[in-house]
Write a protein that holds these residues in place. Structure first.
Motif, PDB file in Angstrom:
ATOM      1  N   ASN A   1       0.831  -1.197   0.000  1.00  0.00           N
ATOM      2  CA  ASN A   1       0.000   0.000   0.000  1.00  0.00           C
ATOM      3  C   ASN A   1       0.871   1.255   0.000  1.00  0.00           C
ATOM      4  OD1 ASN A   1      -2.389  -1.444   0.043  1.00  0.00           O
ATOM      5  ND2 ASN A   1      -2.514  -1.457   2.274  1.00  0.00           N
ATOM      6  N   THR A   2       0.491   2.206  -0.812  1.00  0.00           N
ATOM      7  CA  THR A   2       1.270   3.434  -0.939  1.00  0.00           C
ATOM      8  C   THR A   2       1.368   4.221   0.363  1.00  0.00           C
ATOM      9  OG1 THR A   2       0.626   3.572  -3.270  1.00  0.00           O
ATOM     10  CG2 THR A   2       1.490   5.576  -2.249  1.00  0.00           C
ATOM     11  N   PRO A   3       0.273   4.364   1.156  1.00  0.00           N
ATOM     12  CA  PRO A   3       0.373   5.197   2.371  1.00  0.00           C
ATOM     13  C   PRO A   3       1.066   4.517   3.547  1.00  0.00           C
ATOM     14  CG  PRO A   3      -1.909   4.985   1.572  1.00  0.00           C
ATOM     15  CD  PRO A   3      -1.101   3.924   0.926  1.00  0.00           C
ATOM     16  N   SER A   4       1.417   3.240   3.437  1.00  0.00           N
ATOM     17  CA  SER A   4       1.920   2.506   4.590  1.00  0.00           C
ATOM     18  C   SER A   4       3.247   3.052   5.087  1.00  0.00           C
ATOM     19  CB  SER A   4       2.076   1.018   4.243  1.00  0.00           C
ATOM     20  OG  SER A   4       3.198   0.814   3.400  1.00  0.00           O
TER      21      SER A   4
ATOM     22  N   LEU B   1      -2.946  -6.755  12.630  1.00  0.00           N
ATOM     23  CA  LEU B   1      -3.773  -5.554  12.714  1.00  0.00           C
ATOM     24  C   LEU B   1      -3.055  -4.422  13.436  1.00  0.00           C
ATOM     25  CD1 LEU B   1      -7.283  -7.136  13.439  1.00  0.00           C
ATOM     26  CD2 LEU B   1      -6.384  -6.275  11.265  1.00  0.00           C
ATOM     27  N   LEU B   2      -1.744  -4.360  13.231  1.00  0.00           N
ATOM     28  CA  LEU B   2      -0.944  -3.286  13.802  1.00  0.00           C
ATOM     29  C   LEU B   2      -0.400  -2.404  12.685  1.00  0.00           C
ATOM     30  CD1 LEU B   2       1.158  -5.247  16.467  1.00  0.00           C
ATOM     31  CD2 LEU B   2      -1.071  -4.132  16.748  1.00  0.00           C
ATOM     32  N   THR B   3      -0.234  -1.132  12.970  1.00  0.00           N
ATOM     33  CA  THR B   3       0.360  -0.214  12.008  1.00  0.00           C
ATOM     34  C   THR B   3       1.416   0.633  12.695  1.00  0.00           C
ATOM     35  OG1 THR B   3      -0.042   1.645  10.487  1.00  0.00           O
ATOM     36  CG2 THR B   3      -1.495   1.453  12.394  1.00  0.00           C
TER      37      THR B   3
ATOM     38  N   GLY C   1     -10.034  -2.256  12.200  1.00  0.00           N
ATOM     39  CA  GLY C   1      -9.654  -2.502  13.582  1.00  0.00           C
ATOM     40  C   GLY C   1      -8.165  -2.445  13.865  1.00  0.00           C
ATOM     41  N   TYR C   2      -7.418  -1.751  13.023  1.00  0.00           N
ATOM     42  CA  TYR C   2      -5.983  -1.605  13.258  1.00  0.00           C
ATOM     43  C   TYR C   2      -5.732  -0.693  14.455  1.00  0.00           C
ATOM     44  CZ  TYR C   2      -4.414  -3.737   8.854  1.00  0.00           C
ATOM     45  OH  TYR C   2      -4.134  -4.606   7.845  1.00  0.00           O
ATOM     46  N   ARG C   3      -4.562  -0.843  15.058  1.00  0.00           N
ATOM     47  CA  ARG C   3      -4.129   0.094  16.097  1.00  0.00           C
ATOM     48  C   ARG C   3      -2.652   0.427  15.904  1.00  0.00           C
ATOM     49  NH1 ARG C   3      -1.035  -2.093  20.145  1.00  0.00           N
ATOM     50  NH2 ARG C   3      -1.078  -4.353  20.421  1.00  0.00           N
ATOM     51  N   TYR C   4      -2.281   1.594  16.355  1.00  0.00           N
ATOM     52  CA  TYR C   4      -0.897   2.049  16.233  1.00  0.00           C
ATOM     53  C   TYR C   4      -0.023   1.326  17.246  1.00  0.00           C
ATOM     54  CZ  TYR C   4       3.144   5.111  16.970  1.00  0.00           C
ATOM     55  OH  TYR C   4       4.414   5.609  17.135  1.00  0.00           O
TER      56      TYR C   4
END
Length: 212
Positions: free
Chosen positions: A52-55, A85-87, A100-103
């Motif tokens: 993904n480009t914004p990742s 589901l982590l970013t 449902g991702y979290r930082y």
């Protein structure tokens, strides 16, 4: 294969089966980011990565021009799934919030994996992964139409392989010992069963596991 009936299906997912890669990159502050991805394929000493480009991983890769492709074995499935589901981006996109991702700034810690220094690039390797490929970025361009994804081409500069996976006296990975974690239609699979000898492997003079 005659006699099989087919029907037209509007497939929602086209991930027929690819190896999982844990790609490690370096954040702007020098800390490490770690992300699972499965849109990767190799040709010679180069690899195409679809992301993904914004990742955060894409941003790091474009800035640093390097990464490590860590290949987990099937037994690391739980660690990989903990990253699902982590970013590494503090600002969540609408898509991330919906899913449902979290930082998480410490991806290695969250996955229970160990960072170790690389030889040629700034990003760390994953100690638990049996194969670790230090890479440099060669090119990057938009992929497809309305996909919000980039196709990155990287070159492997150095490969680290668990000595138990190397066929003695060769520079080849033992196909029976190497059990990669496979993502097939968004589910995890693994298995090291040889179905039949490969003509292509024979042409490239890759040792046949059935003859050892």
């Amino acid at each position: 294969m005659l006699g099989h009936m087919h029907r037209v299906v509007d497939l929602q997912v086209l991930y027929f089966g690819t190896p999982v890669v844990l790609i490690s990159t370096r954040n702007p502050d020098g800390t490490a980011n770690l992300a699972p991805m499965s849109s990767a394929w190799w040709l010679g000493d180069q690899c195409m990565l679809g992301m993904n480009t914004p990742s955060r991983t894409t941003q790091n890769l474009l800035r640093e021009r390097e990464c490590v492709l860590n290949l987990p074995s099937a037994e690391l499935v739980s660690a990989v799934d903990r990253l699902a589901l982590l970013t590494g981006s503090p600002t969540l996109s609408a898509h991330h919030r919906e899913k449902g991702y979290r930082y998480e700034p410490d991806k290695f810690g969250a996955a229970g994996l160990t960072p170790i220094a690389s030889d040629l690039v700034g990003a760390p390797r994953v100690a638990e992964c049996p194969i670790q490929l230090e890479c440099e970025l060669l090119s990057s361009q938009p992929f497809g139409v309305d996909t919000h994804a980039n196709a990155h081409t990287v070159r492997v500069r150095r490969a680290h392989v668990d000595e138990d996976l190397v066929i003695p006296g060769t520079a080849h990975v033992d196909q029976l010992r190497w059990d990669p974690l496979i993502m097939k239609f968004c589910e995890f699979f693994g298995g090291a069963t040889q179905l039949q000898p490969s003509r292509l492997a024979a042409a490239w003079q890759i040792p046949d596991p059935a003859l050892r």
